[in-house]
Design a protein around this motif. Structure first.
Motif, PDB file in Angstrom:
ATOM      1  N   SER A   1       0.833  -1.200   0.000  1.00 17.45           N
ATOM      2  CA  SER A   1       0.000   0.000   0.000  1.00 17.45           C
ATOM      3  C   SER A   1       0.870   1.254   0.000  1.00 17.45           C
ATOM      4  CB  SER A   1      -0.891   0.019   1.241  1.00 17.45           C
ATOM      5  OG  SER A   1      -0.096   0.213   2.405  1.00 17.45           O
ATOM      6  N   ILE A   2       0.241   2.380  -0.240  1.00 19.32           N
ATOM      7  CA  ILE A   2       0.928   3.670  -0.155  1.00 19.32           C
ATOM      8  C   ILE A   2       1.435   3.880   1.273  1.00 19.32           C
ATOM      9  CG2 ILE A   2       0.585   6.174  -0.252  1.00 19.32           C
ATOM     10  CD1 ILE A   2      -1.432   5.634  -2.556  1.00 19.32           C
ATOM     11  N   GLU A   3       0.645   3.470   2.250  1.00 23.75           N
ATOM     12  CA  GLU A   3       1.040   3.634   3.649  1.00 23.75           C
ATOM     13  C   GLU A   3       2.283   2.807   3.974  1.00 23.75           C
ATOM     14  OE1 GLU A   3      -2.973   4.865   2.945  1.00 23.75           O
ATOM     15  OE2 GLU A   3      -2.147   2.849   2.670  1.00 23.75           O
ATOM     16  N   ASP A   4       2.364   1.594   3.437  1.00 27.04           N
ATOM     17  CA  ASP A   4       3.557   0.772   3.649  1.00 27.04           C
ATOM     18  C   ASP A   4       4.784   1.430   3.020  1.00 27.04           C
ATOM     19  OD1 ASP A   4       2.779  -1.770   5.050  1.00 27.04           O
ATOM     20  OD2 ASP A   4       1.398  -1.886   3.355  1.00 27.04           O
ATOM     21  N   ALA A   5       4.613   1.966   1.825  1.00 26.81           N
ATOM     22  CA  ALA A   5       5.722   2.652   1.153  1.00 26.81           C
ATOM     23  C   ALA A   5       6.166   3.854   1.973  1.00 26.81           C
ATOM     24  CB  ALA A   5       5.300   3.077  -0.252  1.00 26.81           C
ATOM     25  N   GLU A   6       5.204   4.643   2.456  1.00 27.05           N
ATOM     26  CA  GLU A   6       5.543   5.822   3.259  1.00 27.05           C
ATOM     27  C   GLU A   6       6.275   5.429   4.539  1.00 27.05           C
ATOM     28  OE1 GLU A   6       1.695   7.646   3.702  1.00 27.05           O
ATOM     29  OE2 GLU A   6       1.897   8.749   1.802  1.00 27.05           O
ATOM     30  N   LEU A   7       5.861   4.329   5.159  1.00 32.33           N
ATOM     31  CA  LEU A   7       6.521   3.860   6.376  1.00 32.33           C
ATOM     32  C   LEU A   7       7.967   3.450   6.091  1.00 32.33           C
ATOM     33  CD1 LEU A   7       6.319   3.214   9.379  1.00 32.33           C
ATOM     34  CD2 LEU A   7       5.472   0.949   8.754  1.00 32.33           C
ATOM     35  N   LEU A   8       8.182   2.715   5.021  1.00 34.49           N
ATOM     36  CA  LEU A   8       9.550   2.310   4.665  1.00 34.49           C
ATOM     37  C   LEU A   8      10.423   3.533   4.396  1.00 34.49           C
ATOM     38  CD1 LEU A   8       8.841  -0.751   2.352  1.00 34.49           C
ATOM     39  CD2 LEU A   8       9.970  -0.791   4.584  1.00 34.49           C
ATOM     40  N   ILE A   9       9.862   4.526   3.740  1.00 35.26           N
ATOM     41  CA  ILE A   9      10.607   5.756   3.455  1.00 35.26           C
ATOM     42  C   ILE A   9      10.903   6.496   4.760  1.00 35.26           C
ATOM     43  CG2 ILE A   9      10.465   8.025   2.349  1.00 35.26           C
ATOM     44  CD1 ILE A   9       8.778   6.545   0.109  1.00 35.26           C
ATOM     45  N   GLU A  10       9.896   6.584   5.620  1.00 35.45           N
ATOM     46  CA  GLU A  10      10.054   7.261   6.916  1.00 35.45           C
ATOM     47  C   GLU A  10      11.116   6.577   7.774  1.00 35.45           C
ATOM     48  OE1 GLU A  10       6.942   7.725  10.436  1.00 35.45           O
ATOM     49  OE2 GLU A  10       6.231   8.623   8.554  1.00 35.45           O
ATOM     50  N   MET A  11      11.176   5.256   7.706  1.00 33.46           N
ATOM     51  CA  MET A  11      12.154   4.482   8.484  1.00 33.46           C
ATOM     52  C   MET A  11      13.534   4.448   7.821  1.00 33.46           C
ATOM     53  SD  MET A  11       9.667   1.274   9.527  1.00 33.46           S
ATOM     54  CE  MET A  11      11.050   0.196   9.695  1.00 33.46           C
ATOM     55  N   ALA A  12      13.671   5.099   6.675  1.00 29.15           N
ATOM     56  CA  ALA A  12      14.928   5.135   5.910  1.00 29.15           C
ATOM     57  C   ALA A  12      15.342   3.744   5.425  1.00 29.15           C
ATOM     58  CB  ALA A  12      16.041   5.797   6.716  1.00 29.15           C
ATOM     59  N   ARG A  13      14.341   2.890   5.152  1.00 28.72           N
ATOM     60  CA  ARG A  13      14.614   1.561   4.602  1.00 28.72           C
ATOM     61  C   ARG A  13      14.478   1.578   3.083  1.00 28.72           C
ATOM     62  NH1 ARG A  13      17.747  -0.302   7.657  1.00 28.72           N
ATOM     63  NH2 ARG A  13      17.499  -2.375   6.835  1.00 28.72           N
ATOM     64  N   ALA A  14      13.938   2.691   2.546  1.00 28.54           N
ATOM     65  CA  ALA A  14      13.739   2.821   1.100  1.00 28.54           C
ATOM     66  C   ALA A  14      13.544   4.298   0.773  1.00 28.54           C
ATOM     67  CB  ALA A  14      12.524   2.017   0.660  1.00 28.54           C
ATOM     68  N   ASP A  15      13.552   4.594  -0.525  1.00 26.38           N
ATOM     69  CA  ASP A  15      13.292   5.941  -1.030  1.00 26.38           C
ATOM     70  C   ASP A  15      12.075   5.884  -1.948  1.00 26.38           C
ATOM     71  OD1 ASP A  15      15.733   7.086   0.047  1.00 26.38           O
ATOM     72  OD2 ASP A  15      16.791   6.011  -1.545  1.00 26.38           O
ATOM     73  N   LYS A  16      11.516   7.057  -2.247  1.00 22.01           N
ATOM     74  CA  LYS A  16      10.442   7.129  -3.232  1.00 22.01           C
ATOM     75  C   LYS A  16      10.999   6.629  -4.559  1.00 22.01           C
ATOM     76  CE  LYS A  16       7.301  10.359  -5.445  1.00 22.01           C
ATOM     77  NZ  LYS A  16       7.447   9.698  -6.720  1.00 22.01           N
ATOM     78  N   ALA A  17      10.270   5.770  -5.218  1.00 20.87           N
ATOM     79  CA  ALA A  17      10.704   5.242  -6.515  1.00 20.87           C
ATOM     80  C   ALA A  17      10.355   6.255  -7.602  1.00 20.87           C
ATOM     81  CB  ALA A  17      10.046   3.897  -6.798  1.00 20.87           C
ATOM     82  N   PRO A  18      11.364   6.852  -8.222  1.00 29.81           N
ATOM     83  CA  PRO A  18      11.066   7.845  -9.271  1.00 29.81           C
ATOM     84  C   PRO A  18      10.258   7.214 -10.412  1.00 29.81           C
ATOM     85  CG  PRO A  18      13.439   7.703  -8.844  1.00 29.81           C
ATOM     86  CD  PRO A  18      12.770   6.624  -8.058  1.00 29.81           C
ATOM     87  N   TYR A  19       9.278   7.965 -10.901  1.00 30.57           N
ATOM     88  CA  TYR A  19       8.462   7.584 -12.058  1.00 30.57           C
ATOM     89  C   TYR A  19       7.450   6.479 -11.782  1.00 30.57           C
ATOM     90  CZ  TYR A  19      12.514   9.938 -13.997  1.00 30.57           C
ATOM     91  OH  TYR A  19      13.527  10.830 -14.224  1.00 30.57           O
ATOM     92  N   PHE A  20       7.371   5.981 -10.553  1.00 26.53           N
ATOM     93  CA  PHE A  20       6.439   4.910 -10.210  1.00 26.53           C
ATOM     94  C   PHE A  20       5.328   5.440  -9.308  1.00 26.53           C
ATOM     95  CE2 PHE A  20      10.095   2.443 -11.501  1.00 26.53           C
ATOM     96  CZ  PHE A  20       9.547   1.313 -12.089  1.00 26.53           C
TER      97      PHE A  20
END
Length: 116
Positions: free
Chosen positions: A52-71
């Motif tokens: 989900s978008i919320e899971d993606a935001e959590l991973l980004i917030e935790m510095a485990r991932a970045d926003k995927a450009p163009y996706f």
């Protein structure tokens, strides 16, 4: 981790197909014609789908991932230099499972079981 290692993980998943849809050195991995992983030309990480978008935001917030450009916002880019191999493998397999689950039941039935 490296591009070769990520490609090896993706290649081992049932029904996974590789392509370079935009040219110029992208590795796009698909199942049933739907992308589950993509390595860009920067060659420093892999973009994967999250539940989900919320899971993606959590991973980004935790510095485990970045926003995927163009996706879409439910995708993240995982830096393969910043996370352990088992975590990266899990992100790839999770993305694959999400995409696979969205395919028709008829097509899913043609795929081998996912190895444990």
């Amino acid at each position: 981790m490296s591009r070769d290692k990520v490609n090896t993980i993706c290649k081992a998943l049932p029904g996974a197909d590789w392509s370079d849809p935009w040219g110029g050195g992208h590795d796009a991995w698909k199942v049933g014609g739907k992308m589950f992983a993509c390595i860009g030309m920067a060659n420093d990480g892999v973009s994967v789908k999250t539940p989900s978008i919320e899971d993606a935001e959590l991973l980004i917030e935790m510095a485990r991932a970045d926003k995927a450009p163009y996706f879409h916002r439910s995708w993240v880019r995982v830096d393969w230099y910043a996370v352990p191999e088992d975590e990266l493998r899990d992100r790839i397999v999770t993305s694959y499972k999400i995409v696979r689950a969205g395919l028709t039941k008829k097509f899913q039935a043609t795929l081998d079981e996912l190895p444990e």
